[in-house]
Design a protein around this motif. Structure first.
Motif, PDB file in Angstrom:
ATOM      1  N   GLU A 137      -8.316   3.646   3.705  1.00 28.25           N
ATOM      2  CA  GLU A 137      -8.813   1.700   3.107  1.00 28.25           C
ATOM      3  C   GLU A 137      -7.889   1.180   3.872  1.00 28.25           C
ATOM      4  OE1 GLU A 137      -9.674   1.440  -1.556  1.00 28.25           O
ATOM      5  OE2 GLU A 137      -9.141   3.343  -1.287  1.00 28.25           O
ATOM      6  N   PHE A 138      -7.262   1.729   4.269  1.00 30.30           N
ATOM      7  CA  PHE A 138      -5.775   0.808   5.249  1.00 30.30           C
ATOM      8  C   PHE A 138      -5.011   0.237   6.819  1.00 30.30           C
ATOM      9  CE2 PHE A 138      -4.697   2.684   1.016  1.00 30.30           C
ATOM     10  CZ  PHE A 138      -4.921   1.097  -0.193  1.00 30.30           C
TER      11      PHE A 138
ATOM     12  N   LYS B  37       2.329   1.891 -18.656  1.00 29.49           N
ATOM     13  CA  LYS B  37       3.098   2.030 -17.360  1.00 29.49           C
ATOM     14  C   LYS B  37       2.421   0.254 -16.818  1.00 29.49           C
ATOM     15  CE  LYS B  37       3.567   6.666 -19.063  1.00 29.49           C
ATOM     16  NZ  LYS B  37       2.932   6.097 -20.039  1.00 29.49           N
ATOM     17  N   THR B  38       3.429  -0.024 -15.694  1.00 27.17           N
ATOM     18  CA  THR B  38       2.828  -0.358 -14.774  1.00 27.17           C
ATOM     19  C   THR B  38       3.731  -0.374 -12.877  1.00 27.17           C
ATOM     20  OG1 THR B  38       4.999  -1.304 -14.886  1.00 27.17           O
ATOM     21  CG2 THR B  38       3.584  -3.222 -16.454  1.00 27.17           C
ATOM     22  N   GLY B  39       4.205   1.197 -13.332  1.00 28.31           N
ATOM     23  CA  GLY B  39       4.666   1.750 -12.526  1.00 28.31           C
ATOM     24  C   GLY B  39       5.939   1.255 -11.701  1.00 28.31           C
TER      25      GLY B  39
ATOM     26  N   GLY C 175       0.936  -3.302   2.205  1.00 25.10           N
ATOM     27  CA  GLY C 175       1.387  -3.648   1.027  1.00 25.10           C
ATOM     28  C   GLY C 175       0.150  -4.018  -0.542  1.00 25.10           C
ATOM     29  N   SER C 176      -0.154  -4.581  -1.396  1.00 28.56           N
ATOM     30  CA  SER C 176      -1.212  -4.628  -2.299  1.00 28.56           C
ATOM     31  C   SER C 176      -2.421  -5.172  -1.928  1.00 28.56           C
ATOM     32  CB  SER C 176      -0.540  -5.301  -3.477  1.00 28.56           C
ATOM     33  OG  SER C 176       0.061  -7.011  -3.363  1.00 28.56           O
ATOM     34  N   HIS C 177      -3.333  -4.146  -0.724  1.00 24.92           N
ATOM     35  CA  HIS C 177      -4.516  -4.992  -0.664  1.00 24.92           C
ATOM     36  C   HIS C 177      -5.533  -4.455  -0.895  1.00 24.92           C
ATOM     37  CE1 HIS C 177      -6.720  -7.366   2.278  1.00 24.92           C
ATOM     38  NE2 HIS C 177      -7.040  -6.596   2.053  1.00 24.92           N
ATOM     39  N   GLY C 178      -5.940  -4.994  -2.769  1.00 26.93           N
ATOM     40  CA  GLY C 178      -6.999  -4.243  -3.106  1.00 26.93           C
ATOM     41  C   GLY C 178      -8.280  -4.717  -2.496  1.00 26.93           C
ATOM     42  N   ALA C 179      -9.046  -5.665  -3.714  1.00 25.71           N
ATOM     43  CA  ALA C 179     -10.159  -6.271  -3.469  1.00 25.71           C
ATOM     44  C   ALA C 179     -10.991  -6.406  -2.880  1.00 25.71           C
ATOM     45  CB  ALA C 179     -11.315  -6.528  -4.781  1.00 25.71           C
ATOM     46  N   HIS C 180     -11.876  -6.385  -2.009  1.00 23.25           N
ATOM     47  CA  HIS C 180     -13.090  -7.019  -0.944  1.00 23.25           C
ATOM     48  C   HIS C 180     -14.047  -7.704  -1.506  1.00 23.25           C
ATOM     49  CE1 HIS C 180     -11.032  -5.850   2.915  1.00 23.25           C
ATOM     50  NE2 HIS C 180     -10.490  -7.063   2.219  1.00 23.25           N
ATOM     51  N   SER C 181     -15.237  -8.895  -1.218  1.00 22.89           N
ATOM     52  CA  SER C 181     -15.775  -9.462  -2.457  1.00 22.89           C
ATOM     53  C   SER C 181     -17.129  -8.494  -1.438  1.00 22.89           C
ATOM     54  CB  SER C 181     -15.833 -10.706  -1.808  1.00 22.89           C
ATOM     55  OG  SER C 181     -15.909 -10.971  -0.411  1.00 22.89           O
TER      56      SER C 181
ATOM     57  N   ARG D  72      -4.919 -19.257 -10.801  1.00 25.94           N
ATOM     58  CA  ARG D  72      -4.231 -18.003  -9.903  1.00 25.94           C
ATOM     59  C   ARG D  72      -4.035 -19.181  -8.724  1.00 25.94           C
ATOM     60  NH1 ARG D  72      -5.219 -12.661  -9.142  1.00 25.94           N
ATOM     61  NH2 ARG D  72      -4.820 -12.379  -6.615  1.00 25.94           N
TER      62      ARG D  72
END
Lengths: 296, 459
Positions: free
Chosen positions: B421-422, B61-63, B452-458, B132
């Motif tokens: 987190e946002f 499922k991708t949602g 929005g899709s704010h995901g990973a931080h290094s 990418r």
């Protein structure tokens, strides 16, 4: 250049090759170990006392992912905060999503709590559903089957060993499940309150009733006012237990337990979440014991 | 007739309970049997279902609901930032003893009062199995600045990654982080003195991760070199090069560290700055132009600690960077002969220039509750050794501005609150002594929101 040669020398001197597996969480590391035995070399990126939502893309993880031949992740966005960075920074094409070297457990089970509406106003929701699939042993079995197939495909020379490993594990697991289900019969229909919605699959398996979560929204810490309201709201449904994971912040559950006068149950959540939860079987042994003890 | 009816009724009334009881028990039995047989059938069917279920593959499922072309939309995120700032009204802000990176910036990015900071728009996605792509645009009234626009390889293998386009250089630690990921409302003095806000390269970056348990990463970059301390020089080939190495690992289950060493070499051609000349009749504002080599070394170290590595409700982060910069070339002085006939610049156009500067910052951030953090940062720079012919000859005034000998300092404390987190709200106080003769107490109230899709931080 000399450093480079030295590294090569070290690599060549290593003993016979075992499949390098990078598991994001301890439960998949344990499952790979059960199936793969000595044919695999497993690394778990997190341990049982860590909140899997809050992991950092540490340099040591990038170094491990660099050499991995298989990444076993939960998926369903559980690792979204760190795994994409680790995979990209590792410079290892074998383990990129979409490659055979990338395995997502959530793809092989029926997902619960799939949100009908995606909005961050609802908190830290996962579009694909609740990612904590390992709390139902029936899921472990399904994921184990898919994992054994993947291991066999990646390491064809040892395919027989993986299938044998799976067969042995399945037999052991089915016997254990029968034992747990018998022991947990008294939990059927028992109303509980959870701190974070980590236990949907466990609740579903044991037929318990999840009355409420202490977090007002997934990933949002409950305030004292919210907890006070919750005590009133849940009074009518008479919850018997309040359940939290070993890594959860202890205060909300303690507060609720004191106010509602019901016992707290701290569950290991995963392998290593408690000293007694050494492997998958002892993880569920302990989980069932902790849940049923206060009700006896 | 009436009596018979009554008798019948009475008889019926007497026999009815018995007849009903028989019927009832029969019915009950029938129901029980039905229940039993249905239960058996249901159990058999359920068993059949559970036997069949594992066999059929579960769709991932991708949602996103039904799969469609929009499912390929890239990850989009937007970061909104703004602040209220209280500080002294200093006409030309700049760090004394250091060149102003933006040339001559009257307005500056830091305004007094309420202001909107850049809004960052980020679009990123895998292009195909090999590449990418990533775009980061900073938006502010009338301007859209491309902060990053690059592609990166995914499938080079052997720990190698190639990045091409415009990207934040991998030198140092903080340079690769965008402003929204900083732990303070502004950049360290060191970063401001070295690059302005960031050092971005238009070029290529090659990174290699060693196949060792200890994290070892080596990188090299070749780029246009248009950013400060270099200048755009309209030439073929590379204008700036950098190399860097990082090592890192864990110390037990609770702490992780990373250390790095970086080197940047670039050249400037007529890099301009504003100076005051040594006119005995009184200083005039003249333009100075540096041409020559600029070399920067940066050492960085980060250490993060959290009990059992679980940073949810408590944790500590220590971060420090040190730099050393050498510039070697000529300093020219330009003044309008008609407007400033008495300026000593006229007739003394050029002289040798050599400077060696250094500085550092160190900061600690402590998370003491799930949503709360406090932090302290210490900045210190040293304008170092400067030899310039134009100073020796009295053409330029060495008491003020970029040529002055000075050790800028700043103390900053901050507290921030992140309900998720946002979102983040931050209050910061800084005692800024980066300008000669000025002690500026600065208060900043800042918000950072990501959509929005704010995901990973290094790390």
């Amino acid at each position: 250049m000399r450093l480079f040669l030295a590294i090569w020398a070290v690599l060549l001197a290593l003993p016979s090759h075992a499949l390098e597996v990078f598991a994001t969480v301890p439960e998949w590391a344990a499952l790979v170990k059960e199936i793969g035995g000595d044919k695999v070399n497993v690394f778990a990126a997190t341990h049982g006392m860590q909140d899997p939502h809050r992991v950092e893309a540490r340099p040591s993880l990038i170094a491990k992912a660099r050499r991995a031949e298989l990444v076993v992740a939960t998926g369903a966005e559980l690792e979204v905060g760190w795994l994409p960075i680790v995979l990209r920074e590792a410079g290892n094409p074998r383990i990129q999503p979409g490659q055979p070297g990338y395995f997502e457990a959530a793809g092989f089970v029926r997902m619960l709590d799939v949100p009908a509406r995606l909005d961050r106003a609802a908190g830290d929701v996962h579009a694909a559903g609740n990612p904590h699939v390992q709390t139902d042993p029936r899921n472990i079995l399904k994921i184990g089957e898919a994992l054994a197939e993947r291991l066999a495909a990646l390491d064809q020379a040892n395919a027989g060993a993986y299938r044998a490993g799976l067969a042995a594990f399945t037999a052991k697991w089915r016997a254990a499940m029968a034992r747990w289900e018998k022991e947990a019969a008294i939990l059927k229909g028992v109303p509980i309150v959870v701190q974070h919605r980590s236990w949907s699959y466990l609740v579903d398996w044991l037929g318990m009733k999840e009355v409420a979560a202490l977090e007002p929204k997934p990933g949002v810490e409950p305030s004292a006012a919210h907890l006070a309201r919750l005590v009133e709201q849940t009074a009518a449904s008479r919850p018997r237990l309040v359940v939290r994971a070993a890594y959860d912040h202890p205060r909300p559950a303690e507060w609720y337990s004191a106010e509602a006068k019901i016992p707290i149950v701290v569950l290991p959540f995963t392998v290593g979440g408690d000293d007694a939860a050494k492997d998958l079987v002892s993880l569920f042994d302990l989980t069932i014991r902790r849940l049923s003890e206060p009700l006896r | 007739m009436q009596r018979r009816t009554l008798w019948l009724a009475a008889t019926l009334a007497a026999t009815a309970p018995a007849a009903h009881a028989d019927e009832l028990s029969a019915l009950r039995e029938e129901v029980a049997q039905l229940k039993k047989s249905y239960a058996e059938r249901i159990a058999a069917l359920e068993a059949q279902i559970s036997r069949l279920t594992p066999a059929e593959p579960m769709p991932v499922k991708t949602g996103g609901g039904t799969p469609s072309a929009t499912g390929f939309n890239p990850e989009i995120s937007l970061i909104l930032q703004g602040q209220a700032k209280r500080m002294k009204d200093v006409p030309e802000r700049g760090i004394t003893g250091f060149w102003a990176p933006g040339g001559h910036d009257h307005d500056g990015p830091e305004k007094r009062g309420l202001s909107l900071e850049h809004s960052e728009l980020v679009v990123a996605a895998n292009i195909d199995p090999n590449f990418r792509g990533h775009l980061n645009v900073a938006l502010l009234d009338g301007q859209a600045e491309v902060e990053e626009a690059w592609f990166q390889t995914l499938g080079l293998g052997n720990g190698l990654k190639l990045k091409g386009g415009r990207f934040l250089s991998g030198i140092g630690y903080l340079n690769e982080q965008h402003a929204h990921a900083w732990d303070f409302a502004d950049a360290p003095l060191m970063t401001k003195a070295l690059f302005g806000e960031h050092y971005a390269q238009d070029g290529l970056q090659l990174k290699w991760v060693a196949p060792t348990d200890l994290f070892i990463e080596l990188g090299a970059e070749a780029g246009r070199g248009a950013g400060f301390p270099g200048t755009d020089r309209n030439k073929n080939g590379s204008g700036a090069g950098s190399v860097f190495g990082h090592v890192g690992g864990d110390w037990g289950p609770s702490s992780a560290w990373r250390a790095g060493l970086s080197y940047l070499a670039t050249r400037a051609q007529a890099r301009s700055g504003h100076f005051e000349d040594g006119d005995p009749a009184g200083p005039n504002e003249v333009e100075g132009q540096f041409s020559g080599k600029s070399r920067t070394w940066i050492a960085d170290f980060v250490w993060k600690w959290a009990p059992d590595g679980n940073a949810r409700s408590s944790g500590f982060k220590f971060q420090a960077e040190y730099f050393r910069r050498t510039e070697d070339g000529t300093l020219a002085c330009a003044a309008d002969a008609a407007a400033l006939p008495g300026s000593p610049c006229i007739g003394h156009p050029l002289g040798a220039y050599r400077s060696r500067q250094s500085g550092f910052y160190a900061q600690g951030i402590w998370r003491f509750a799930p949503a709360w953090r406090v932090g302290y940062r210490y900045d210190r720079l040293d304008s170092g050794r400067l030899t310039a012919d134009l100073l020796d000859d009295g053409v330029l005034d060495g008491a003020t501005g970029a040529l002055a000998a000075y050790a800028p300092k700043r103390h900053s404390v901050m507290a921030d609150w992140s309900p998720s987190e946002f979102s983040r709200l931050r209050l910061q106080f800084a005692r800024d002594k980066s300008m000669l003769g000025v002690t500026d107490d600065q208060w900043t109230l800042q918000y950072i929101m990501s959509l929005g899709s704010h995901g990973a931080h290094s790390f």
